[in-house]
Design an enzyme around this catalytic site. Structure first.
Site, PDB file in Angstrom:
ATOM      1  N   GLY A   1       0.828  -1.217   0.000  1.00 55.52           N
ATOM      2  CA  GLY A   1       0.000   0.000   0.000  1.00 55.52           C
ATOM      3  C   GLY A   1       0.854   1.255   0.000  1.00 55.52           C
ATOM      4  O   GLY A   1       1.898   1.318   0.634  1.00 55.52           O
TER       5      GLY A   1
ATOM      6  N   ARG B   1      -2.968   8.570   2.310  1.00 54.18           N
ATOM      7  CA  ARG B   1      -3.468   9.475   3.346  1.00 54.18           C
ATOM      8  C   ARG B   1      -2.432   9.819   4.416  1.00 54.18           C
ATOM      9  O   ARG B   1      -2.716  10.557   5.348  1.00 54.18           O
ATOM     10  CB  ARG B   1      -4.721   8.863   3.998  1.00 54.18           C
ATOM     11  CG  ARG B   1      -5.946   9.005   3.099  1.00 54.18           C
ATOM     12  CD  ARG B   1      -7.185   8.583   3.842  1.00 54.18           C
ATOM     13  NE  ARG B   1      -7.294   7.141   3.949  1.00 54.18           N
ATOM     14  CZ  ARG B   1      -7.833   6.503   4.994  1.00 54.18           C
ATOM     15  NH1 ARG B   1      -8.301   7.179   6.022  1.00 54.18           N
ATOM     16  NH2 ARG B   1      -7.913   5.185   5.011  1.00 54.18           N
TER      17      ARG B   1
ATOM     18  N   GLN C   1       5.046  -6.288  -5.888  1.00 54.33           N
ATOM     19  CA  GLN C   1       3.733  -6.129  -6.521  1.00 54.33           C
ATOM     20  C   GLN C   1       3.768  -4.781  -7.236  1.00 54.33           C
ATOM     21  O   GLN C   1       3.629  -3.731  -6.615  1.00 54.33           O
ATOM     22  CB  GLN C   1       2.609  -6.150  -5.477  1.00 54.33           C
ATOM     23  CG  GLN C   1       1.229  -6.161  -6.124  1.00 54.33           C
ATOM     24  CD  GLN C   1       0.105  -5.940  -5.122  1.00 54.33           C
ATOM     25  OE1 GLN C   1       0.293  -5.330  -4.077  1.00 54.33           O
ATOM     26  NE2 GLN C   1      -1.081  -6.407  -5.465  1.00 54.33           N
TER      27      GLN C   1
ATOM     28  N   TYR D   1      -0.763  -7.906   7.892  1.00 48.99           N
ATOM     29  CA  TYR D   1      -0.695  -6.614   7.212  1.00 48.99           C
ATOM     30  C   TYR D   1       0.455  -5.791   7.813  1.00 48.99           C
ATOM     31  O   TYR D   1       0.564  -5.687   9.030  1.00 48.99           O
ATOM     32  CB  TYR D   1      -1.995  -5.828   7.417  1.00 48.99           C
ATOM     33  CG  TYR D   1      -3.208  -6.336   6.656  1.00 48.99           C
ATOM     34  CD1 TYR D   1      -3.156  -7.467   5.858  1.00 48.99           C
ATOM     35  CD2 TYR D   1      -4.414  -5.649   6.727  1.00 48.99           C
ATOM     36  CE1 TYR D   1      -4.265  -7.910   5.158  1.00 48.99           C
ATOM     37  CE2 TYR D   1      -5.537  -6.078   6.037  1.00 48.99           C
ATOM     38  CZ  TYR D   1      -5.448  -7.215   5.254  1.00 48.99           C
ATOM     39  OH  TYR D   1      -6.548  -7.649   4.573  1.00 48.99           O
TER      40      TYR D   1
ATOM     41  N   ASN E   1      39.791  18.735  25.043  1.00 47.89           N
ATOM     42  CA  ASN E   1      40.227  17.453  24.481  1.00 47.89           C
ATOM     43  C   ASN E   1      40.502  17.529  22.986  1.00 47.89           C
ATOM     44  O   ASN E   1      41.041  16.608  22.413  1.00 47.89           O
ATOM     45  CB  ASN E   1      39.167  16.371  24.750  1.00 47.89           C
ATOM     46  CG  ASN E   1      37.821  16.719  24.145  1.00 47.89           C
ATOM     47  OD1 ASN E   1      37.454  17.896  24.089  1.00 47.89           O
ATOM     48  ND2 ASN E   1      37.089  15.717  23.702  1.00 47.89           N
TER      49      ASN E   1
END
Ligand code: UD1
Ligand code: CA
Length: 456
Positions: A13, A17, A75, A102, A385
């Site tokens: 996916g 959104r 895919q 999922y 240092n």
């Protein structure tokens, strides 16, 4: 011989959104990608293989999991959940059981999946849930005997079907050989023009394959992330669960809603954690440790009875027992603090060891330094240092006393029991047991007058 388990995680996916350039499953939940949570859960089931079906941002996705043993299946075009699972099937063994997860549903518990798998046996099992508002989900249709007959997607449902409140969560277990055959028979003659994984149910029914259903213990387990709002919601639920676990183990949380654990936190007995504390990576707190408000602790361990006062940032360090740290202390990577050490406000320590009982209480920088036992480092002491090109080490012996506002220019050694006068710039080794200082002599000019403004 038990049937091997192969897990297929759908993660193709795009996550429109999310309004993001990053693939959806890379968005972070509790400090790690959504997909990493699902992979951890998958691994807990000890499968023979884990397949991830990816699409959008594939290279970015694969690069985020370079070491994980994942069989990637591409895919190219998203033609539906059935088409997605089919992309993984060429690498799945016929005798396996396939479990579909999922990538954007991160809070599923391994135990729920174990129950689903044992319900499946040699047949099919669906994880379903009764929802007050089933809108958007596939509905589970049953016959008069209560047997599942098929799943109808929300967009394809009749008014009567839409009233069904038992929904498909998407989690499913099926025998690989049959699944392969069913997937090959899918058609996309539906409202969305997609190859629905859910259409395999009616195929299984017509072949008299048993279909079992199980429910998750908690509804949070089936929540998917499609937007930043849902990501935040899932984050809060996950944090709440972690807070509950800690309290169950006896940890006192001043407010469980104001705690963030982005990694693994282990606590001893009688630990008290105040509000707005963030734990990242692996953190362990010993017995009776108190962590004040607004602290950030990343990859560190804290010994028994140590108090971390407010507003410290502690990273990649170990702190001993009975120490007092902060407020406003910063420990950068590579610091080892022994027992009974006090580090105070605006003290920054990097890649250094501080011995038992030593104190650095105010406004200091200590880097690449070995500090012995019972050393007192005065306010404003700076270890120089870095010469602009290289870092150099500093050694401060046991019981040394460094006067305030001292600059120790590395490489340099301050001997055991040495005292350094305030305001010194120490560029050469200071012998043990002696007072050393470098300081312009104090001058007084008797009768000196401050200039006054000329009258115009
Ligand atoms: C799906 C189920 C529905 C169920 C719901 C639960 C189907 C046909 N429907 O619907 O019954 O109630 O999940 O949330 O299975 N994906 C791909 N490639 C694709 C399509 C989807 O990898 O071509 C992935 C998505 O990234 C996502 C998951 O599969 O992780 C589900 O896809 P989504 O489009 O959200 O399915 P729904 O329509 O919500
Ligand atoms: Ca969905």
């Amino acid at each position: 011989m038990s049937v091997p388990l192969e897990i297929v995680i759908l993660a193709a996916g795009q996550g429109k959104r999310m309004y993001s350039d990053m693939p959806k499953v890379l968005h972070s939940l509790a400090g790690k990608p959504l997909l990493a949570h699902v992979l951890d859960t998958a691994r807990a089931l000890k499968p023979a293989a884990i397949h991830v079906v990816y699409g959008h941002g594939g290279e970015q996705l694969r690069a985020a999991f370079p070491h994980a043993e994942i069989k990637w299946a591409h895919q190219a075009e998203q033609k539906g959940t059935g088409h997605a699972v089919a992309q993984a099937m060429p690498k799945v063994a016929d005798q396996a059981t396939v479990l579909v997860l999922y990538g954007d549903v991160p809070l599923i518990r391994p135990q729920t999946l174990r129950e689903l798998l044992s319900a499946a046996g040699n047949g099919l099992a669906l994880l379903t849930a009764e929802l007050a508002d089933p809108a958007g989900y596939g509905r589970i249709l049953r016959d008069s005997d209560g047997q599942v007959t098929r799943i109808v997607e929300s967009k394809d449902a009749s008014a009567a079907e839409a009233k069904v409140r038992e929904v498909n969560t998407g989690f499913l277990a099926a025998p690989a050989g049959k699944l392969r055959k069913w997937l090959a028979g899918l058609r996309n003659h539906n409202a969305q023009g997609e190859y629905y994984l859910t259409d395999i149910i009616s195929m299984a029914v017509s072949e008299k394959v048993a279909i079992a259903t199980r429910a998750p213990r908690d509804i949070s387990e089936i929540l998917g992330v499609n937007s930043k709002q849902e990501l935040a919601q899932v984050e809060r639920l996950h944090q709440k669960q972690q807070a509950e676990k800690l309290m169950q183990q006896g940890v006192t949380l001043r407010d469980p809603a104001r705690l963030d654990v982005r990694g693994e936190l282990t606590c001893g007995r009688d630990v008290v954690i105040d509000v707005n504390v963030i734990f990242e990576g692996k953190v362990s707190l010993g017995d009776r440790v108190q962590v004040g408000p607004n602290n950030v602790l990343r990859d560190c361990s804290v010994g028994n009875d140590t108090i971390i006062h407010p507003n410290c940032v502690i990273e990649d360090s170990t702190i001993g027992s009975e120490c007092r740290i902060g407020p406003f202390t910063r420990l950068r990577p590579g610091v080892q603090i022994a027992d009974k050490v006090h580090l105070g406000n605006f003290v920054e320590v990097k890649k250094s060891q501080v011995g038992t009982g030593s104190k650095i209480n105010h406004l200091s920088y200590v880097g690449d330094t070995t500090v012995g036992k019972n050393v007192n480092i005065g306010a404003g002491t700076i270890v120089c240092n870095y010469d602009g090109a290289n870092k150099h080490p500093t050694v401060i012996g046991d019981n040394a006393f460094i006067g305030s506002n001292t600059a120790l220019v590395a490489p340099v050694t301050v001997g055991a029991g040495a005292t350094i006068g305030a305001g010194s710039v120490i560029t050469k080794d200071a012998p043990a047991g002696e007072l050393t200082f470098s300081r312009a002599p104090q001058v007084t000019k008797p009768g000196w007058k401050r200039p006054v403004k000329k009258k115009s």
